[in-house]
Enzyme design. Structure first.
Site, short mmCIF file in Angstrom:
data_model
loop_
_atom_site.label_atom_id
_atom_site.label_comp_id
_atom_site.label_asym_id
_atom_site.label_seq_id
_atom_site.Cartn_x
_atom_site.Cartn_y
_atom_site.Cartn_z
N PRO A 21 4.53 -5.00 -3.71
CG PRO A 21 5.20 -6.91 -4.86
CD PRO A 21 4.65 -6.46 -3.54
CD GLU A 22 4.06 1.41 -4.85
OE1 GLU A 22 3.72 2.32 -5.63
OE2 GLU A 22 4.76 1.63 -3.84
CE LYS B 43 -0.86 -0.86 -3.96
NZ LYS B 43 -0.69 -0.45 -2.56
CG ASN C 109 4.23 4.57 1.29
OD1 ASN C 109 3.49 5.55 1.40
ND2 ASN C 109 5.28 4.38 2.06
NE ARG D 257 2.54 1.97 4.12
CZ ARG D 257 2.88 1.53 2.93
NH1 ARG D 257 1.97 1.36 1.99
NH2 ARG D 257 4.13 1.24 2.65
#
Length: 316
Positions: free
Chosen positions: A2-3, A50, A224, A303
């Site tokens: 989760p961002e 985060k 990401n 990523r």
């Protein structure tokens, strides 16, 4: 993982329980002794990037200050604590190699600088995994069978039942006690104290721009999904070196980061899912074929990255 917008949503789910005493605990966590939370009062709830931080005190002690009321909390006070909004992140695109994404996120989280004050304390830090979430007054239920064909509900890492009868459930997260939160609002893209000058300096480095955007020292909460989406919106190739971009391009990219993150949070608080334009897509909105690659510094985490070679041309 989760961002920033998702963790802000989680914090709003915990806010109605601030001031209440834990009546019963449960969960599968082996990192902490969940029974230590019994009979403690939830004193405060904060989010930084985060990470979510919950402060607990002895129930008969002073309550102390609670988290400040924000405009967003006032806007969604009734909806944020609704059980229907306690689910995990909804991204309207198929998941690609979730195990690989989870591994990369874990590597990234280990590379983050430690909390300013590690060690025993009354703050519990939560760092969420790829499918990490918080639910208020309900448990997560399986929506499909696993590889063995079993319909098994996710196992909570922590369950907090409060005197009021309500409860919070935490899934796929790592917990650690600390003396205080790592609080640097100047680096948090969703904070009113976000420091644009500091962020622009980081973007001007002679490194691929997609590396700089994931540096939590300057872009706390930016992950990401946001990285992929804002590079597409700004029409910048992910491997473009920040030092060759015009100041106006960097300003536009930073504007995209702030606006996209704020809009994502705004939609989440109203129960709307994310509809990405480039992340995990095969075509961009204009119908061009999208490329995908695993990008990152040779000595750091890498990523999965999606970009459109036509909309985001490479800069030599």
């Amino acid at each position: 993982m989760p961002e920033g917008p998702s963790v802000r949503k989680f914090q709003l789910l915990t806010s109605p329980f601030v001031g209440q005493v834990v009546a019963k605990v449960g969960g599968s966590s082996r990192k902490i002794n969940v029974n230590d939370l019994n009979a403690l009062r939830l004193q405060d709830s904060q989010v930084h990037g985060k990470n979510l931080y919950l402060a607990f005190v002895v129930a008969d002690g002073p309550l102390g200050p609670t988290a400040e009321e924000t405009v967003l909390q006032k806007e969604v006070a009734s909806g944020a604590s609704s059980p229907a909004q306690g689910g995990q992140e909804q991204v309207c695109a198929p998941q690609t190699h979730p195990q690989e994404e989870e591994l990369q996120e874990l590597q990234h989280s280990r590379s983050e600088p430690p909390d300013a004050a590690e060690g025993p304390g009354n703050w519990l830090r939560f760092h969420f995994g790829l499918f990490g979430s918080i639910r208020a007054n309900e448990f997560s239920r399986a929506n499909k069978a696993n590889k063995r064909g079993d319909w098994k509900d996710p196992i909570p890492r922590l369950v907090l039942h409060f005197e009021s009868g309500g409860f919070l459930v935490f899934y796929n997260c790592r917990m650690q006690w600390c003396s205080s939160p790592r609080a640097d609002p100047a680096s948090d893209i969703l904070s009113v104290e976000f420091h644009r000058g500091q962020a622009l300096d980081a973007l001007r480095a002679p490194d691929p721009i997609c590396y700089a955007l994931l540096d939590q020292r300057y872009f706390s909460g930016l992950g990401n999904i946001i990285k992929n989406e804002i590079l597409y919106l700004a029409k910048i190739h992910p491997l473009t070196q920040g030092s060759v971009l015009a100041p106006s391009d960097l300003e536009r990219l930073l504007d995209c980061a702030i606006q996209f993150s704020s809009a994502w949070l705004h939609n989440k608080l109203r129960g709307k899912g994310l509809h990405p334009q480039i992340y995990q897509k095969e075509q961009c909105p204009l119908g061009h074929a999208v490329m995908k690659g695993t990008l990152g510094p040779s000595d750091g985490f890498k990523r999965l990255t999606w970009w459109c070679p036509q909309c985001q041309p490479a800069v030599l």
